[in-house]
Design a protein around this motif. Structure first.
Motif, PDB file in Angstrom:
ATOM      1  N   GLU A  33       0.847  -1.199   0.000  1.00 10.17           N
ATOM      2  CA  GLU A  33       0.000   0.000   0.000  1.00 10.17           C
ATOM      3  C   GLU A  33       0.877   1.240   0.000  1.00 10.17           C
ATOM      4  O   GLU A  33       1.935   1.266   0.657  1.00 10.17           O
ATOM      5  CB  GLU A  33      -0.924   0.022   1.221  1.00 10.17           C
ATOM      6  N   PHE A  35       0.892   4.331   1.445  1.00 12.42           N
ATOM      7  CA  PHE A  35       1.420   5.012   2.638  1.00 12.42           C
ATOM      8  C   PHE A  35       2.217   4.065   3.535  1.00 12.42           C
ATOM      9  O   PHE A  35       2.995   4.502   4.370  1.00 12.42           O
ATOM     10  CB  PHE A  35       0.271   5.661   3.444  1.00 12.42           C
ATOM     11  N   ILE A  36       2.014   2.757   3.351  1.00 18.77           N
ATOM     12  CA  ILE A  36       2.715   1.776   4.193  1.00 18.77           C
ATOM     13  C   ILE A  36       4.094   1.465   3.612  1.00 18.77           C
ATOM     14  O   ILE A  36       5.107   1.489   4.313  1.00 18.77           O
ATOM     15  CB  ILE A  36       1.903   0.465   4.304  1.00 18.77           C
ATOM     16  N   TRP A 142      -7.731   2.418  -2.681  1.00 18.92           N
ATOM     17  CA  TRP A 142      -6.432   2.015  -3.213  1.00 18.92           C
ATOM     18  C   TRP A 142      -6.011   0.621  -2.757  1.00 18.92           C
ATOM     19  O   TRP A 142      -5.319  -0.102  -3.468  1.00 18.92           O
ATOM     20  CB  TRP A 142      -5.371   3.046  -2.784  1.00 18.92           C
ATOM     21  N   HIS A 143      -6.460   0.234  -1.530  1.00 18.94           N
ATOM     22  CA  HIS A 143      -5.953  -1.024  -0.971  1.00 18.94           C
ATOM     23  C   HIS A 143      -6.565  -2.256  -1.601  1.00 18.94           C
ATOM     24  O   HIS A 143      -6.123  -3.362  -1.315  1.00 18.94           O
ATOM     25  CB  HIS A 143      -6.093  -1.042   0.560  1.00 18.94           C
ATOM     26  N   ASN A 189     -11.698  -8.384   2.483  1.00 22.06           N
ATOM     27  CA  ASN A 189     -11.505  -7.176   3.286  1.00 22.06           C
ATOM     28  C   ASN A 189     -12.454  -6.068   2.833  1.00 22.06           C
ATOM     29  O   ASN A 189     -12.590  -5.799   1.631  1.00 22.06           O
ATOM     30  CB  ASN A 189     -10.059  -6.668   3.134  1.00 22.06           C
ATOM     31  N   GLU A 190     -13.105  -5.439   3.782  1.00 16.33           N
ATOM     32  CA  GLU A 190     -13.871  -4.206   3.577  1.00 16.33           C
ATOM     33  C   GLU A 190     -14.670  -4.139   2.286  1.00 16.33           C
ATOM     34  O   GLU A 190     -14.407  -3.281   1.425  1.00 16.33           O
ATOM     35  CB  GLU A 190     -12.925  -3.003   3.667  1.00 16.33           C
ATOM     36  N   PHE A 226     -16.690  -0.983   4.430  1.00 16.09           N
ATOM     37  CA  PHE A 226     -15.422  -0.964   5.179  1.00 16.09           C
ATOM     38  C   PHE A 226     -15.562  -1.630   6.549  1.00 16.09           C
ATOM     39  O   PHE A 226     -15.048  -1.123   7.554  1.00 16.09           O
ATOM     40  CB  PHE A 226     -14.909   0.482   5.363  1.00 16.09           C
ATOM     41  N   TYR A 250     -12.005   2.272  13.233  1.00 16.54           N
ATOM     42  CA  TYR A 250     -11.176   3.483  13.189  1.00 16.54           C
ATOM     43  C   TYR A 250     -11.947   4.634  13.810  1.00 16.54           C
ATOM     44  O   TYR A 250     -13.127   4.821  13.522  1.00 16.54           O
ATOM     45  CB  TYR A 250     -10.809   3.827  11.742  1.00 16.54           C
ATOM     46  N   THR A 252     -12.243   8.701  14.251  1.00 21.70           N
ATOM     47  CA  THR A 252     -11.848   9.964  13.615  1.00 21.70           C
ATOM     48  C   THR A 252     -10.869  10.765  14.494  1.00 21.70           C
ATOM     49  O   THR A 252     -10.039  11.513  13.999  1.00 21.70           O
ATOM     50  CB  THR A 252     -13.132  10.762  13.273  1.00 21.70           C
ATOM     51  N   GLU A 294      -9.396  -4.310  12.285  1.00 20.26           N
ATOM     52  CA  GLU A 294      -8.522  -3.153  12.010  1.00 20.26           C
ATOM     53  C   GLU A 294      -8.958  -1.993  12.875  1.00 20.26           C
ATOM     54  O   GLU A 294     -10.153  -1.721  13.007  1.00 20.26           O
ATOM     55  CB  GLU A 294      -8.627  -2.696  10.545  1.00 20.26           C
ATOM     56  N   TRP A 337      -4.067  -2.039  13.203  1.00 19.23           N
ATOM     57  CA  TRP A 337      -3.446  -1.738  11.920  1.00 19.23           C
ATOM     58  C   TRP A 337      -2.326  -0.781  12.232  1.00 19.23           C
ATOM     59  O   TRP A 337      -2.616   0.343  12.607  1.00 19.23           O
ATOM     60  CB  TRP A 337      -4.494  -1.106  10.999  1.00 19.23           C
ATOM     61  N   TRP A 375      -5.028   7.974   3.038  1.00 14.24           N
ATOM     62  CA  TRP A 375      -5.068   7.568   4.452  1.00 14.24           C
ATOM     63  C   TRP A 375      -4.412   8.623   5.349  1.00 14.24           C
ATOM     64  O   TRP A 375      -3.217   8.877   5.234  1.00 14.24           O
ATOM     65  CB  TRP A 375      -4.374   6.220   4.623  1.00 14.24           C
ATOM     66  N   VAL A 409     -20.163   7.912   4.904  1.00 11.64           N
ATOM     67  CA  VAL A 409     -18.771   7.670   5.310  1.00 11.64           C
ATOM     68  C   VAL A 409     -17.843   8.581   4.489  1.00 11.64           C
ATOM     69  O   VAL A 409     -16.903   9.164   5.005  1.00 11.64           O
ATOM     70  CB  VAL A 409     -18.398   6.179   5.135  1.00 11.64           C
ATOM     71  N   TRP A 410     -18.118   8.689   3.201  1.00 14.15           N
ATOM     72  CA  TRP A 410     -17.394   9.664   2.375  1.00 14.15           C
ATOM     73  C   TRP A 410     -18.274  10.889   2.231  1.00 14.15           C
ATOM     74  O   TRP A 410     -19.367  10.812   1.658  1.00 14.15           O
ATOM     75  CB  TRP A 410     -17.150   9.100   0.972  1.00 14.15           C
ATOM     76  N   ARG A 418     -10.235  13.951  -2.533  1.00 11.29           N
ATOM     77  CA  ARG A 418      -9.603  12.659  -2.296  1.00 11.29           C
ATOM     78  C   ARG A 418      -9.350  11.901  -3.595  1.00 11.29           C
ATOM     79  O   ARG A 418      -8.252  11.403  -3.856  1.00 11.29           O
ATOM     80  CB  ARG A 418     -10.529  11.853  -1.374  1.00 11.29           C
TER      81      ARG A 418
HETATM   82  O1  LIG Z   1      -5.781  -1.603   3.974  1.00  9.90           O
HETATM   83  C1  LIG Z   1      -6.276  -0.716   4.924  1.00  9.90           C
HETATM   84  C2  LIG Z   1      -7.769  -0.631   4.776  1.00  9.90           C
HETATM   85  O2  LIG Z   1      -8.369  -1.887   5.088  1.00  9.90           O
HETATM   86  C3  LIG Z   1      -8.368   0.506   5.600  1.00  9.90           C
HETATM   87  O3  LIG Z   1      -9.481   0.962   4.892  1.00  9.90           O
HETATM   88  C4  LIG Z   1     -10.090   2.161   5.326  1.00  9.90           C
HETATM   89  C5  LIG Z   1     -10.942   1.910   6.554  1.00  9.90           C
HETATM   90  O4  LIG Z   1     -11.580   3.062   6.937  1.00  9.90           O
HETATM   91  C6  LIG Z   1     -12.400   3.688   5.949  1.00  9.90           C
HETATM   92  O5  LIG Z   1     -12.861   4.877   6.482  1.00  9.90           O
HETATM   93  C7  LIG Z   1     -13.486   4.787   7.759  1.00  9.90           C
HETATM   94  C8  LIG Z   1     -14.956   4.551   7.524  1.00  9.90           C
HETATM   95  O6  LIG Z   1     -15.652   4.630   8.763  1.00  9.90           O
HETATM   96  C9  LIG Z   1     -15.475   5.866   9.459  1.00  9.90           C
HETATM   97  O7  LIG Z   1     -16.252   5.825  10.644  1.00  9.90           O
HETATM   98  C10 LIG Z   1     -14.009   6.055   9.827  1.00  9.90           C
HETATM   99  O8  LIG Z   1     -13.822   7.287  10.509  1.00  9.90           O
HETATM  100  C11 LIG Z   1     -13.182   6.036   8.529  1.00  9.90           C
HETATM  101  O9  LIG Z   1     -11.809   6.027   8.880  1.00  9.90           O
HETATM  102  C12 LIG Z   1     -11.597   3.998   4.695  1.00  9.90           C
HETATM  103  O10 LIG Z   1     -12.415   4.557   3.684  1.00  9.90           O
HETATM  104  C13 LIG Z   1     -10.932   2.731   4.208  1.00  9.90           C
HETATM  105  O11 LIG Z   1     -10.094   3.016   3.123  1.00  9.90           O
HETATM  106  O12 LIG Z   1      -7.543   1.628   5.720  1.00  9.90           O
HETATM  107  C14 LIG Z   1      -6.164   1.541   5.871  1.00  9.90           C
HETATM  108  C15 LIG Z   1      -5.643   0.656   4.796  1.00  9.90           C
HETATM  109  O13 LIG Z   1      -4.260   0.604   4.902  1.00  9.90           O
END
Ligand SMILES: O[C@@H]1[C@@H](O)[C@H](O[C@@H]2CO[C@@H](O[C@@H]3CO[C@@H](O)[C@H](O)[C@H]3O)[C@H](O)[C@H]2O)OC[C@H]1O
Length: 477
Positions: A33, A35-36, A142-143, A189-190, A226, A250, A252, A294, A337, A375, A409-410, A418
């Protein structure tokens, strides 16, 4: 020792005793990936660009060395010394199947995956196999390595991509059947299926296919959008045995775009908890097992954030600790993660003094300034470029047509910039990344790849200490 099983809300061993899986994801390795691993765009783009630039042989040599150095015995030893017991292993289908030669298994795909699963087993670390990139790309980002952003993408619309994924899982299940150190399979995944029901139909198929070959390993299904939304799953779980459900939690508050600094205020803690509880609501209503596959903040870097670095990271550790205290109360299994990266989120990271970071220092700084990795992007330096585009969409598109999935979410404002940065601008940087390799011989390529070797890396001590403290806490509890 026999295989782990899902029993009600718990993961249990052969004696029926609870096993809480705590660990990290090996992102950026068999699914590279931006950023990784330190490049722009998607893995398939940089692989193609490098082959064009230095030739296929040298390019393959570099990527194979990268895979070799990224995780070795010293990594497993270190990981287990922290008291952690599980590594999620994300992989890209391309290691096992060539798009130009579909349904022909590449045995070479097992070379590093088997190696790492066995190394982990030697150190009593379970692994979970995570198909992070499926043919056609199962999500908008991207992932999943397809270069686009359309949620209603090829994977969901072309049955053949789903058929190939089913085929791949049959092959993998046949290969790993009976392996006691594999805690289970995480088939997709997601997923981001805008209709929310095709993902369930796909899970039915992949479940049946895996079970026909391997009746024993647990399965971990991600929620839609996701791994955050199970609200359309209805009674699907009744057809799936020995299955747990994965959320990605995740917050915010752990990212540069946080609405405010996290200070652990009651309202902030409530928000943290509410967002987690919402994701697991469906499982809780049915007494099902939850795995947080994650989660975790990103961190500031001295080379970019300068004097503010320490303060920012203290805030991020605060978020981390508060998330863990929620998880501990629930005896939740989790996989943070990220185990290793170039310094943004990993427990272990490539040193700024390494050959890779020295060679790419200026290029990575430019990437950071242009915010081409979605990311945790800091968009302050380029916001003025994208704001007019956002305004344009706002002026021309009426409100009723603005909410494109995966909204909310977006958000619209994020979406416009983005995609422009992460897909459009990033594409222009791919060849610039590859150009850094011109003239390098195998010794130099080896040296570059070696930057990812554990012995050459730095450790994010603050993060590792918090993880260790919590791994022990739970064991004692
Ligand atoms: O490979 C990983 C990938 O699995 C991971 O994907 C992201 C996960 O978070 C997504 O956004 C979240 C959606 O829910 C909201 O509540 C959170 O605040 C957001 O962060 C995001 O769109 C995915 O791409 O991300 C890291 C990759 O390295």
């Amino acid at each position: 020792m026999s295989l782990l099983k899902i029993s009600g809300t718990k993961i249990v061993d052969e004696k029926g005793e609870e096993v809480i899986l705590r660990g990290a994801g090996l992102g950026g390795w068999m699914n590279m990936e931006n950023f990784i691993s330190g490049y722009p765009g998607c893995e398939y783009q940089i692989r193609a660009a490098l082959a064009e630039t230095i030739g296929t042989e040298k390019s393959e040599f570099f990527f194979d060395k990268f895979l070799e150095y990224f995780f070795q015995e010293s990594d497993a030893k270190f990981f287990s010394s922290l008291g952690l017991n599980c590594i999620r292993l994300p992989f890209n289908y391309r290691h096992f199947e060539d798009d130009m030669n579909p349904r022909v298994l590449k045995q070479s795909g097992f070379k590093h995956l088997d190696r790492v699963i066995d190394l982990c087993a030697q150190y009593n670390i379970y692994t979970i196999l995570d198909l992070h990139t499926a043919p056609g790309g199962q999500n908008t980002d991207w992932h999943s390595d397809h270069g686009g952003h359309i949620a209603n993408c090829k994977f969901w619309n072309h049955k053949d991509f789903q058929d190939r994924t089913i085929w791949l899982w049959e092959e993998l299940a046949a290969h790993y059947k009976g392996n006691k150190w594999i805690a289970g399979y995480n088939p997709l995944n997601e997923p981001t299926d805008p209709y929310h029901i095709r993902v369930i139909a796909f899970y039915d198929r992949v479940y049946t296919a895996i079970r026909a070959v391997d009746s024993e390993h647990a399965i971990f299904f991600d929620g839609n959008t996701f791994a955050s939304d199970f609200s359309h799953f209805g009674n699907s779980h009744k057809k799936w045995e020995n299955t747990a459900y994965s959320i990605h939690d995740y917050s915010t508050f752990g990212f540069p775009a946080a609405p405010e600094d996290y200070i652990g205020a009651e309202s902030q803690q409530r928000r943290l908890r509410r967002s987690y509880e919402k994701k697991r609501e469906w499982m809780d209503a049915r007494g099902l097992c939850v795995w947080n596959g994650e989660w975790g903040p990103v961190y500031a870097r001295q080379q970019y954030e300068g004097e503010a670095t320490e303060k920012i990271n203290e805030i991020r550790y605060h978020v981390l600790k508060d998330q863990l205290s929620i998880y501990n109360k629930d005896r939740l299994s989790w996989s943070i993660w990220l185990y290793k990266d170039i310094g943004f989120q990993g427990m272990v990271y490539v040193s700024t003094k390494s050959a890779y970071m020295t060679k790419f220092a200026e290029f990575l700084a430019k990437k950071h300034r242009l915010a081409v990795d979605a990311w945790g992007a800091d968009i302050s330096a380029v916001q003025h470029v994208y704001q007019p585009l956002t305004n344009h969409v706002l002026e021309e598109i009426s409100e009723q047509f603005r909410d494109l999935y995966p909204a909310p979410v977006w958000k619209l404002s994020d979406r416009v910039g983005r995609l422009a940065r992460n897909i459009l601008v990033a594409e222009f940087l791919v060849k610039e990344w590859a150009a850094h390799f011109v003239g390098m011989d195998e010794t130099q390529l080896d040296e570059l790849a070696k930057s990812f070797l554990y012995e050459e890396c730095e450790k994010r001590e603050g993060l590792n200490k918090i993880l260790t403290d919590n791994a022990t806490l739970v064991k004692e509890g």
